[in-house]
Structures are given as C-alpha cells and as structure tokens.
Design a protein around this motif. Structure first.
Motif, PDB file in Angstrom:
ATOM      1  N   PRO A 130       0.840  -1.142   0.012  1.00 23.47           N
ATOM      2  CA  PRO A 130       0.000  -0.029   0.113  1.00 23.47           C
ATOM      3  C   PRO A 130       0.915   1.394  -0.135  1.00 23.47           C
ATOM      4  CG  PRO A 130      -0.080  -0.971   2.093  1.00 23.47           C
ATOM      5  CD  PRO A 130       0.667  -1.774   1.274  1.00 23.47           C
ATOM      6  N   THR A 131       0.246   2.174  -0.598  1.00 24.38           N
ATOM      7  CA  THR A 131       1.079   3.360  -0.681  1.00 24.38           C
ATOM      8  C   THR A 131       0.860   4.385   0.718  1.00 24.38           C
ATOM      9  OG1 THR A 131      -0.917   4.760  -1.366  1.00 24.38           O
ATOM     10  CG2 THR A 131       0.495   3.723  -3.167  1.00 24.38           C
ATOM     11  N   PRO A 132       1.931   5.157   1.014  1.00 26.55           N
ATOM     12  CA  PRO A 132       1.688   5.891   2.064  1.00 26.55           C
ATOM     13  C   PRO A 132       0.210   6.356   2.476  1.00 26.55           C
ATOM     14  CG  PRO A 132       3.776   6.644   1.270  1.00 26.55           C
ATOM     15  CD  PRO A 132       2.973   5.626   0.434  1.00 26.55           C
ATOM     16  N   ALA A 133      -0.333   7.134   1.467  1.00 25.19           N
ATOM     17  CA  ALA A 133      -1.574   7.749   1.524  1.00 25.19           C
ATOM     18  C   ALA A 133      -2.592   6.475   2.032  1.00 25.19           C
ATOM     19  CB  ALA A 133      -1.998   8.229   0.314  1.00 25.19           C
ATOM     20  N   GLN A 134      -2.535   5.582   1.375  1.00 24.09           N
ATOM     21  CA  GLN A 134      -3.352   4.358   1.671  1.00 24.09           C
ATOM     22  C   GLN A 134      -3.235   4.022   3.031  1.00 24.09           C
ATOM     23  OE1 GLN A 134      -2.490   1.737  -1.297  1.00 24.09           O
ATOM     24  NE2 GLN A 134      -4.184   2.132  -2.526  1.00 24.09           N
ATOM     25  N   GLN A 135      -2.046   3.694   3.614  1.00 20.02           N
ATOM     26  CA  GLN A 135      -1.568   3.546   5.136  1.00 20.02           C
ATOM     27  C   GLN A 135      -2.090   4.610   5.839  1.00 20.02           C
ATOM     28  OE1 GLN A 135       2.799   3.136   5.054  1.00 20.02           O
ATOM     29  NE2 GLN A 135       2.432   1.230   4.358  1.00 20.02           N
TER      30      GLN A 135
END
Length: 162
Positions: free
Chosen positions: A27-32
């Motif tokens: 997952p991307t940092p935004a998704q995290q």
C-alpha cells in the motif's frame, strides 16, 4: 468434441488459479494513512458504543431495582465493575502499564501459564489425576442371545457361586 471443451475449461481454470496467487503491491503511504485513520475512527465509535451500552444497562438496572423494592422483592446492592481502559491504545494491549497482552497460549504473555494454573488443585478423571467415579461402568455390557429379554442384575457377580 465434449472432451475438448472439458480440457479447455480445465486449462482456463488452472490459468486463472495461477494468476490469483500473484502478490498485491504494497500500500502507498496515503493508503496506509487512510487505513490508520479508519482504524482510529472505528475504535472511537466502538468506545462510544460501549459507553452508550453501559449507560443503557445502568438505566435498566436502576429502573428494575426501583420497581423491585416497591413490589417487596429483595434487592441486593449493585456489583461494582472495574472501569474499562481509558484510551484505545491501552484497550488494544499495546504495552501500557498494568495491561497484559495476549501473546501466547492461554492468553498469557510469552505463552507461559502462571504457576497457580500450571499446578491446579482441582483433580480430573480425564487427565488421570483423580480416581474414577463410582457410577462409571466397570466393563462393557454383556451380550444376550437374540429374542431373549434383557435382565437386570443387581450387584456384582459372586465368583464363589460358579
């Protein structure tokens, strides 16, 4: 012709199964961050629901106690329940002081049972730490010939009568 369709369908299913095993990208940092925010929001909602349930239960209990006393029923004092953890971090067992995390067997830290549970005082027939009960059958039920009514034998057979 039918065999060819079956073989083709089997090959397609095997290929689809092979593709389904592919790993997803991390997952991307935004998704995290979105997942963490969602988790915090759900934890806050759960805490709010828990408080609402406790208040509702207290109200029902108080109403019942008031009615019971007026109708002549014996009413005991309410039982004090330990307060829940104040923060969601403490409730999740993240290592706050006084909170034991359920990390191993039996919910104990490092999978070790406390000494009092490891050496129980209670005896058990199942584990062989207690003698068998007196009402347990001593042996298998004896067979009777076909067509003969079963008889009731009181007591144990006497070997001297044989």
């Amino acid at each position: 012709m039918k065999i060819r369709y079956t073989a083709t369908a089997t090959a397609l299913l095997m290929a689809a199964a092979g593709m389904s095993g592919a790993a997803l990208p991390p997952p991307t940092p935004a998704q995290q961050q979105a997942a963490a925010a969602k988790k915090e929001k759900e934890a806050a909602q759960a805490a709010k629901d828990k408080e609402s349930l406790a208040a509702s239960m207290d109200a029902v209990s108080a109403r019942w106690r008031a009615r019971a006393a007026s109708q002549g029923w014996k009413v005991h004092a309410p039982v004090a329940i330990a307060a829940a953890a104040a923060s969601p971090a403490a409730a999740s067992g993240s290592g706050a002081a006084g909170i034991v995390t359920a990390a191993g067997a039996g919910g104990q830290q490092s999978g070790q049972l406390p000494a009092s549970v490891a050496n129980p005082i209670v005896k058990s027939e199942k584990f062989g730490t207690a003698p068998p009960s007196e009402d347990v059958k001593a042996g298998p039920t004896k067979t009777v010939p076909h067509g003969v009514a079963p008889t009731v034998q009181k007591g144990s057979p006497d070997a001297s009568k044989k």
